[in-house]
Design an enzyme around this catalytic site. Structure first.
Site, PDB file in Angstrom:
ATOM      1  N   LYS A  58       0.960  -0.829   0.546  1.00 18.45           N
ATOM      2  CA  LYS A  58      -0.256  -0.042   0.485  1.00 18.45           C
ATOM      3  C   LYS A  58       0.983   1.261   0.081  1.00 18.45           C
ATOM      4  CE  LYS A  58      -0.117  -1.362   4.761  1.00 18.45           C
ATOM      5  NZ  LYS A  58      -0.953  -1.319   6.044  1.00 18.45           N
ATOM      6  N   PRO A 109       3.273  -8.331   6.064  1.00 19.37           N
ATOM      7  CA  PRO A 109       2.101 -10.056   5.589  1.00 19.37           C
ATOM      8  C   PRO A 109       1.212  -9.984   6.007  1.00 19.37           C
ATOM      9  CG  PRO A 109       4.576  -9.891   7.630  1.00 19.37           C
ATOM     10  CD  PRO A 109       4.409  -8.275   7.430  1.00 19.37           C
ATOM     11  N   ASP A 216      -3.437  -0.982   9.670  1.00 20.91           N
ATOM     12  CA  ASP A 216      -3.125   0.137   8.572  1.00 20.91           C
ATOM     13  C   ASP A 216      -3.644   0.884  10.341  1.00 20.91           C
ATOM     14  OD1 ASP A 216      -3.448  -0.821   7.127  1.00 20.91           O
ATOM     15  OD2 ASP A 216      -5.446  -0.630   6.789  1.00 20.91           O
ATOM     16  N   HIS A 811       0.614  29.718  12.809  1.00 21.79           N
ATOM     17  CA  HIS A 811       0.421  28.830  14.394  1.00 21.79           C
ATOM     18  C   HIS A 811      -0.048  27.674  14.663  1.00 21.79           C
ATOM     19  CE1 HIS A 811      -1.409  33.249  15.016  1.00 21.79           C
ATOM     20  NE2 HIS A 811       0.100  33.898  15.347  1.00 21.79           N
ATOM     21  N   SER A 840     -15.032  40.383   4.203  1.00 21.40           N
ATOM     22  CA  SER A 840     -13.644  40.118   4.044  1.00 21.40           C
ATOM     23  C   SER A 840     -12.939  40.012   5.573  1.00 21.40           C
ATOM     24  CB  SER A 840     -12.988  39.787   3.058  1.00 21.40           C
ATOM     25  OG  SER A 840     -12.950  41.483   2.668  1.00 21.40           O
TER      26      SER A 840
END
Length: 1152
Positions: A58, A109, A216, A811, A840
């Protein structure tokens, strides 16, 4: 940034190495990483299990839901893995909005198992603690785990037990698997805490009869904890989000950042873009990106980055040249723009940083003109006028179009100019020079009497001290209609009903599914339970008064002086700083100015003494480093008199911050920070560098209270708010920057509620940002009527939803982990709740002015008459920095300059000295003679040092050094004792020999005439004669030097003359040879006169001022030090001269 994603391989490596559990964790370290460059034969030898087991492959590139995207190869042999790999490697793939190339893969595996053996577990951090989520059905189809999973909140500083896990999380798990899972989850949680994870998800975790398999995994760690976890982490590589490449320039800036106390960040978004930014400040950098995207520039925005924290000129140069190098690699048909912006700095010397940028512009002026780059500059702060001046000058001298603006121009106005949305003023108005702000407008030096202590506005009636009944102060909606964002209400459902249905238990357990909002955008309101805050101890509603006294932790003299100047201009009776704490020195006094006079402030080695001797103190301002801030803050909270603590440091690990918050809640202490500049209450108190220098304090009228209170995350943006508020209203009543970390010590709501209950505050401004859900509490407060004063809000970071891949802003807390944390969602929720939200940031000032004007019109605010502040003298050092004064220097130097980024010897950087392999002789040439001497001259100097290094222990200098060493004296004293014997009789003959031989030679005197004259005058010929050596027993030191000089010097006129004199003197007595002192003296004269680097007058001057004796002093110092070390190593005792080596000659006995 604190929380950073790590690769699955790194996460599993941490888990396999450090997890402690009784559960049998299988397949430990059985993974292999592969790329296009992998040697598969070698890989098979290193991991032989690849040849014998079924496998899974993967991509390992921070891709979510790989299974659903078909990006997992399952149950393959090695040949199958290689075929699957070939089909996917270097293939462009789309994940969500992000397009990227698959490069890194992980092979593990294959674990065969039925579906019922798959489980889901996740641990993530929040302000109140760590949440453990568990679901008994894991895997690809796990679905909405937030709604389905069992959850358990582990409060800060508490432990998780197997019993809690079994009881709360494993209710749907078969009994035989509960012990294994309980042990594993507890071990996983302890690992999560010990290695400072902030997020850890395993899906699925498989539990079979053999044990536990971690299939995972996704994880984030707190990168600021590197200094704590380095031994366990090792060197961690943080991969970029999928869809964004990792560029070497980003790594270069990250390395600069790691080596600097400043903050330097760079993320490349689109290297072919035409819009580039170089912005100062974490908050300001987000605002500029927002504005560029709002004006349609998202596809052309090339980078995100910021520089802040007072970087040096050299650091700014390195940062700027990196940007300029990147933007001048590919041409754009429309040319390019560079926006050099920033808010009003609190403490960064703007001129110093701009000098670094100017250097970079000069270096790249050719490519900048070739690529048709136009530069727009807007900045404010200490010495910004000089910075803008030099920036404007470089535009004129290079021919690069550079448009320069100061604080008179709205911060983001230059974006509209750069993108062609607004005209560029020909000659923008400039604010007055820094120095002009320091003069009292009334021309009176008398400090005016205090005229107000609460608000700049005069209360209309006593009833105004009670909370208003109606929100928005009865403001008509039509007055704001033209400038507020006309969007429809997108929130569905009643807030109070949602709160009632979910309960208010302060945790996450039993949480209802979050209220969903209409789409677009997709928004999740946070659960009402997160809005319930129950502090253990009440905190003061008023943090600062005119009598507030503080202790400053750290030797921050500039910040303390700034506080005292603010106190003085506010007409405080006494300074606000009572004492300082600095653990690295003993108790002492530190000198500061209070107006015109000097005062002393006590400095203590520990906090206990400071608190004990200053019981009036209730505020601590901590400038402790990120490594010591936690311990010093926790200690300070043990003293009940401390009610407020400001933590300035950035980079404190989140786990430590949460512990600070928990104790603060228990103790009733208000925390401002971490990662903040602080806060300010005009007329009363300011924290450290807040508000900038005195010129900005006066320009923004922060010396007296206004009617507007604000709360912000960003320190730089808080100063910009000071500027905006002073230009649109009667000024600031109080302002706090809570800090940019994910978990600030106090929240927006903490301060908004204080402002709501403070009579002098008439309107409130909140500058929020992307990340977190604190702004929703303000929505709740407005809806419930708890907040009735007008609230103007804007959340920065709206651009984040427009980027294809995740961008971590300046930040640490500026990152949305879910839809409800985006700035767009929060702005909409605030608007729907009744707050005033502009379109805005560009229009924030207009909205503030409109709300303020309406409050004045309806009588809520009655502006008061201005009172001029007292005159505060400017510090000499700052006046000199501004070029306002001059004074003669105490002394001059022309050989060395250590002030810059790099040490300079006579104009030559130290790196060049080593690059050119100049050696000690070359350095001596630079420092003594201010010349780069020829190679043979450097070699000759080094040979002189070698042959004069020592001449045995019997000579006077060595003897003195040995006697002092044996008397127990230190190295410096012993060396000095030996050096003091150097003179005409010992070692000091170089200068004298050079002068005598030069005078005779220059006068045309024959060698015989010279010898006869010296004999007639009764003078010794310096440099002639040796106690041991003779014409028959030559001094090999002289012979070595003579051979070199004859071979390499272009001319040896004076040496030849001296050798002719030697022939005459040795004919009379064989030991009257030209000794080593004399040889060096005359040879050096030949060198100075004939090497081509000096005029005759310069050469003679060096002889006259004693330069040649310096050769003997420097060389012999090596020998003296050797004798000192030798005596110490041999452990020789006190030296006493033997009697039999002394001839006692006493006067004969005389009797009457």
């Amino acid at each position: 940034m604190s929380a950073k994603a790590i690769s699955e391989q790194t996460g599993k490596e941490f888990l396999y190495k450090h997890i402690c559990t009784s559960a049998a964790v299988q397949n430990r370290f059985r993974y292999a990483s592969v790329t296009a460059e992998t040697d598969w034969e070698r890989l098979s030898r290193e991991h032989p299990w690849l040849l014998t087991e079924r496998l899974v492959i993967k991509p390992d590139q921070l891709i979510k839901r790989r299974g659903k995207l078909g990006l997992v190869g399952i149950n393959l042999d090695l040949h199958g893995v290689r075929e699957w790999f070939k089909a996917h490697v270097m293939r462009e793939t789309t994940v969500g909005k992000a397009k990227g190339v698959l490069k890194n893969f992980l092979i593990e595996p294959f674990v065969p198992h039925p579906q019922e053996e798959e489980f889901y577990v996740c641990i993530y951090a929040t302000r109140e603690g760590d949440h453990v989520l568990f679901h008994h059905e894991g895997g690809v189809e796990v679905g909405d785990v937030d709604a389905k999973a069992q959850r358990l909140l582990v409060a800060v500083d508490e432990k998780l037990s197997e019993e809690q896990v079994t009881e709360k999380l494993l209710t749907h798990v078969p009994d035989e698997k509960k012990p294994v899972l309980a042990s594993f989850i507890v071990g996983l949680f302890n690992l999560y805490e010990d290695l400072y994870f902030t997020y850890l998800e395993i899906n699925p975790i498989v539990v079979t009869k053999d044990g536990v398999y971690v299939l995972d995994m996704a994880a984030k760690i707190d990168a600021t904890a590197d200094y704590i976890c380095k031994a366990k982490w090792g060197d961690v590589e943080f991969p970029p989000p999928f869809g964004r490449e990792a560029y070497p320039e980003e790594a270069y800036i990250a390395d600069l950042d790691a080596k600097s106390g400043a903050s330097l960040k760079l993320t490349l978004l689109n290297p072919r873009g035409r819009i580039w930014t170089m912005v100062a400040g974490g908050g300001a950098s987000v605002v500029y990106s927002d504005t560029i995207c709002d004006l349609g520039g998202v596809d052309e925005l090339a980078n995100y980055g910021e520089y802040s924290g007072a970087p040096s000129e050299q650091q700014t140069y390195d940062y700027a040249k990196t940007i300029l190098s990147l933007m001048t690699r590919e041409k754009h048909t429309q040319g390019k723009v560079l926006i050099i912006g920033g808010s009003i700095a609190n403490f960064t010397n703007v001129a110093a940083t701009f000098k670094g940028i100017v250097r970079a512009i000069k270096d790249y002026q050719g490519p900048l003109k070739e690529h048709e780059v136009t530069i727009f500059v807007r900045r404010g702060g200490p010495n910004y006028q000089e910075g803008l001046r030099v920036m404007g000058e470089v535009g004129k001298t290079t021919g690069i179009p550079i448009h320069v603006f100061g604080t008179e121009t709205h911060m983001t106005a230059i974006v509209g100019m750069a993108l062609g949305h607004r005209p560029i003023p020909n000659q923008p108005p400039m604010d007055a020079h820094t120095a002009n702000f320091l003069l009292n407008a009334s021309n009176s030096a008398v400090t005016p009497a205090t005229t107000r202590t609460a608000s700049f506005s005069d209360p209309k009636t006593s009833s105004e001290f009670n909370p208003a009944k109606k929100s928005k102060a009865d403001l008509p909606a039509e007055s704001l209609h033209s400038i507020l964002w006309p969007l429809k209400n997108m929130v569905t459902g009643d807030w109070k009903e949602a709160q009632a249905s979910a309960g208010c238990n302060g945790g996450m357990e039993g949480r209802e599914k979050p209220v969903l909002l209409a789409s677009p955008p997709s928004v999740h309101l946070p659960p009402p339970s997160q809005f319930c805050v129950f502090p253990v101890s009440p905190k003061p509603m008023t943090l600062f008064r005119k009598q507030t006294k503080a202790i400053v932790w750290g030797m921050q003299t500039r910040a303390v002086q700034g506080m005292m100047d603010f106190d003085y201009v506010c007409s405080r009776d006494e300074p606000s700083v009572a004492a300082m704490v600095y653990p690295f020195t003993g108790d002492h006094k530190q000198k500061f100015y209070w107006g015109h006079k000097e005062i002393l402030v006590p400095v203590y080695k520990n906090m206990a003494d400071a608190v004990k001797k200053h019981p009036e103190v209730d505020v601590l301002i901590s400038f402790a480093s990120l490594r010591s801030a936690f311990d010093s803050t926790m200690e300070s909270m043990q003293y009940p008199q401390i009610h407020t603590i400001a933590i300035i440091a950035e980079g404190i690990p989140e786990a430590q911050t949460r512990k600070i918050i928990k104790m603060a809640d228990q103790k009733g202490v208000s925390i401002i920070g971490p990662a903040t500049v602080g806060g300010i209450k005009p007329g009363c108190f300011k924290i450290g560098n807040t508000g900038g220098m005195l010129d900005n304090i006066l320009a923004s009228k922060l010396y007296r209270p206004g009617s507007v209170a604000y709360v912000s995350r960003s320190g730089g943006m808080s100063n910009e708010l000071n500027n905006i508020i002073s230009r649109t209203t009667d000024g600031v009543f109080e302002g706090v920057a809570i800090g940019g970390d994910r978990y600030p010590g106090s929240t927006f709501m903490d301060h908004v509620l204080r402002y709501q209950d403070t009579p002098g505050v008439k309107m409130i401004i909140v500058l929020g940002e992307i990340g977190g859900t604190e702004e929703y509490k303000i929505c709740q407060g407005i809806r419930e009527g708890r907040i009735t004063k007008p609230v103007v809000c804007w959340c920065i970071g709206t651009c984040a939803t427009m980027f294809a891949s995740e961008v971590q802003f300046g930040h640490a807390g500026a990152c949305a982990n879910q839809a409800s944390e985006t700035a767009v969602a929060k702005n909409q929720a605030l608007r729907d709740a009744g707050a005033y939200v502009p379109k805005s940031f560009d229009e924030l000032g207009e909205v503030i002015k409109t709300v303020y004007d309406d409050l004045v019109a309806n009588g809520t605010i009655v502006p008061a008459q201005e009172v001029p502040p007292p005159t505060v003298p400017m510090d000499y050092s700052w006046a000199r920095e501004l070029g306002l004064i001059r004074k003669p220097a105490s002394f001059m130097t022309s050989i060395c300059d250590e002030r810059g980024q790099e040490l300079i010897y006579a104009g030559m950087p130290i790196t060049e000295v080593f690059k050119e392999e100049m050696g000690l002789g070359g350095v001596l040439g630079l420092l003594w003679f201010q010349r780069r001497l020829p190679r043979y001259a450097c070699q000759f100097i080094e040979m002189c040092l070698m042959v004069t290094a020592d001449h045995g222990p019997a000579v006077s200098g060595a003897h003195n050094t040995i006697v002092c060493a044996r008397a127990g004296k230190d190295l410096i004293s012993s060396l000095t004792s030996g050096l003091l014997t150097i003179g005409d009789r010992f070692g000091g003959a170089l200068d004298a020999a050079a002068k005598q031989f030069s005078k005779a030679f220059d006068s045309g005197m024959l060698p015989m005439e010279f010898v006869n004259k010296m004999k007639k005058d009764g003078k010794l010929i310096m440099g002639i004669g040796h106690r041991v050596k003779s014409i028959n027993n030559p001094d090999m030191r002289v012979q070595i030097l003579k051979d070199f000089v004859k071979q390499h010097f272009p001319s040896t006129q004076l040496l030849d003359y001296a050798l002719d004199v030697e022939k005459i003197t040795t004919s009379k007595k064989p030991n009257l040879i030209l000794n080593v002192d004399g040889f060096i003296g005359v040879a050096f004269v030949d060198l100075l006169r004939m090497c081509g680097g000096f005029t005759r007058d310069e050469a003679d001057e060096f002889v006259e001022i004693g330069a040649l004796n310096g050769i003997f002093v420097l060389g012999r110092s090596m020998g003296f030090i050797g004798h000192y070390l030798d005596q110490k190593r041999l452990k020789q005792g006190l030296y006493r001269h033997p009697w039999d080596d002394i001839s006692y000659v006493l006067p004969e006995h005389m009797s009457m």
